[in-house]
Design an enzyme around this catalytic site. Structure first.
Site, PDB file in Angstrom:
ATOM      1  N   HIS A 120       0.807  -1.231   0.000  1.00 36.21           N
ATOM      2  CA  HIS A 120       0.000   0.000   0.000  1.00 36.21           C
ATOM      3  C   HIS A 120       0.841   1.283   0.000  1.00 36.21           C
ATOM      4  O   HIS A 120       0.518   2.236   0.699  1.00 36.21           O
ATOM      5  CB  HIS A 120      -0.944   0.014   1.201  1.00 36.21           C
ATOM      6  CG  HIS A 120      -2.029  -1.024   1.154  1.00 36.21           C
ATOM      7  ND1 HIS A 120      -2.551  -1.506  -0.024  1.00 36.21           N
ATOM      8  CD2 HIS A 120      -2.691  -1.667   2.149  1.00 36.21           C
ATOM      9  CE1 HIS A 120      -3.499  -2.394   0.251  1.00 36.21           C
ATOM     10  NE2 HIS A 120      -3.599  -2.519   1.560  1.00 36.21           N
ATOM     11  N   HIS A 122      -9.592   1.933   0.849  1.00 40.11           N
ATOM     12  CA  HIS A 122      -9.484   0.773   1.751  1.00 40.11           C
ATOM     13  C   HIS A 122     -10.520   0.836   2.885  1.00 40.11           C
ATOM     14  O   HIS A 122     -10.204   0.529   4.037  1.00 40.11           O
ATOM     15  CB  HIS A 122      -8.066   0.711   2.322  1.00 40.11           C
ATOM     16  CG  HIS A 122      -7.612  -0.667   2.681  1.00 40.11           C
ATOM     17  ND1 HIS A 122      -8.341  -1.485   3.528  1.00 40.11           N
ATOM     18  CD2 HIS A 122      -6.515  -1.376   2.311  1.00 40.11           C
ATOM     19  CE1 HIS A 122      -7.685  -2.636   3.668  1.00 40.11           C
ATOM     20  NE2 HIS A 122      -6.583  -2.606   2.938  1.00 40.11           N
ATOM     21  N   GLU A 180     -11.689  -3.843  -2.499  1.00 39.25           N
ATOM     22  CA  GLU A 180     -10.767  -2.826  -3.006  1.00 39.25           C
ATOM     23  C   GLU A 180     -10.579  -3.002  -4.511  1.00 39.25           C
ATOM     24  O   GLU A 180      -9.936  -3.952  -4.950  1.00 39.25           O
ATOM     25  CB  GLU A 180      -9.425  -2.949  -2.293  1.00 39.25           C
ATOM     26  CG  GLU A 180      -9.509  -2.911  -0.772  1.00 39.25           C
ATOM     27  CD  GLU A 180      -8.328  -3.621  -0.124  1.00 39.25           C
ATOM     28  OE1 GLU A 180      -7.186  -3.207  -0.372  1.00 39.25           O
ATOM     29  OE2 GLU A 180      -8.548  -4.607   0.609  1.00 39.25           O
TER      30      GLU A 180
END
Length: 344
Positions: free
Chosen positions: A109, A178, A309
């Site tokens: 991420h 997220h 996601e």
């Protein structure tokens, strides 16, 4: 009609440069959503049940402090590259790039300080808010000055999230939001009574560090076949699964398409996910452990939320047969995801 309100939410700690964090409240007849200029974080999303009662269906914190401390990316926009890059390493035009390793041997991420941990510049729109930031060349090890715009707009029952970006050098990019959902209301014990379907004929098997093996596997005859709705708790038991944290491969194309649907029978709430992206990571909050104090002093145990996601496939920068994850100078990255809330 959507109303948009902005208000102060807090200040960044001095060691993070201070800086005012604002909250933007988007409200229609059927949905109310609160979004921060820090990390483009969705902190609250209230939607009606079949009796017309509003509940907040996303996990998060009451104060800025919760979000500036370590947490599992609640509500945030993550990037430059969502999901995992194997060994935090990739090669472009003969040059090797090394990223920060923040997930075992991998980069996750965006690295140590990804897009979820920075202040964005907001601009209020008639029915939403647009956030901008410049991610400088070399930030978190990624090449190129990257200009990024994230736009949230609310129209009736539909929240749209649009991502745009332009770069000065070739760079991998895959942006997602997220948010952790529980349609029974945040703070509810688990999501086992939710029914889920995902429009995907294949998924990506992963190794023990959650990196795709490279195989694109058919869902047919496996626990990953979610093309017809399944009740989550029973499904996990039936297939002896500890939960999902996998990319489902969507039909390719630039057009909007319905890719997932979640239904919560006790409240009647439904959520549809529509997107232009090639993949969707279905995650069932396997790493939640009840240790975080959330909104209204709620705790969030394992499997107390799910994430859907929309993004490119994980580790695509190292797998040439995966959808292209590289943005070139002169091109525009442009993807939209729509979340549609209803009752049944």
């Amino acid at each position: 009609m959507t109303t948009v309100r902005r208000e102060a939410f807090g200040r960044m700690p001095p060691e993070e440069g201070g800086g005012e964090v604002e909250k933007f409240v988007l409200q229609s007849d059927s949905v109310r959503v609160e979004i921060l200029s820090f990390g483009c974080i969705i902190t609250t999303l209230e939607t009606k049940d079949r009796d017309g009662q509003f509940s907040d269906v996303v996990l998060g914190f009451d104060t800025l402090e919760g979000y500036t401390r370590k947490h599992p990316f609640f509500g945030a926009v993550v990037g430059r590259v969502a999901n995992r890059i194997a060994n935090g390493r990739f090669t472009l035009d003969g040059k090797e790039y090394q990223l920060f390793l923040n997930n075992g041997p991998n980069s996750l991420h965006g690295g140590a300080k990804g897009f979820d941990k920075v202040l964005w510049s907001p601009q209020v729109l008639p029915n939403g808010v647009r956030f901008f930031r410049l991610s400088p060349d070399g930030e978190e090890g990624y090449p190129g000055d990257l200009k990024v715009w994230v736009t949230y707009t609310l129209s009736g029952r539909e929240l749209a999230i649009n991502y745009q970006a332009q770069t000065s050098k070739t760079t991998p990019i895959s942006l997602t939001n997220h948010t952790y959902f529980n349609l029974a209301g945040q703070g509810s014990r688990d999501v086992y009574d939710h029914e889920i379907s995902i429009e995907a004929d294949s998924y990506l098997p992963v190794d023990d560090t959650k990196i795709p093996t490279g195989e694109v596997a058919a869902v047919q005859g496996t626990g990953f076949d979610l093309r017809q709705p399944v009740e989550l708790g029973k499904h996990l038991q039936k297939f002896h699964l500890d939960g999902f944290d996998h990319n489902f491969c969507l039909h390719q194309g630039q057009d909007r398409r319905l890719v997932a649907r979640v239904f919560h029978p006790p409240t009647g709430r439904t959520m549809e996910v529509h997107t232009t992206q090639p993949g969707i990571q279905f995650y069932t909050g396997n790493n939640l452990d009840g240790s975080l104090k959330g909104k209204g002093a709620a705790t969030y145990p394992k499997h107390s939320a799910f994430c859907l996601e929309t993004q490119n496939w994980p580790d695509a920068v190292n797998k040439p047969h995966f959808p292209n994850v590289l943005l070139q100078p002169g091109e525009e990255y442009n993807h939209t995801t729509w979340l549609v809330f209803n009752t049944a």
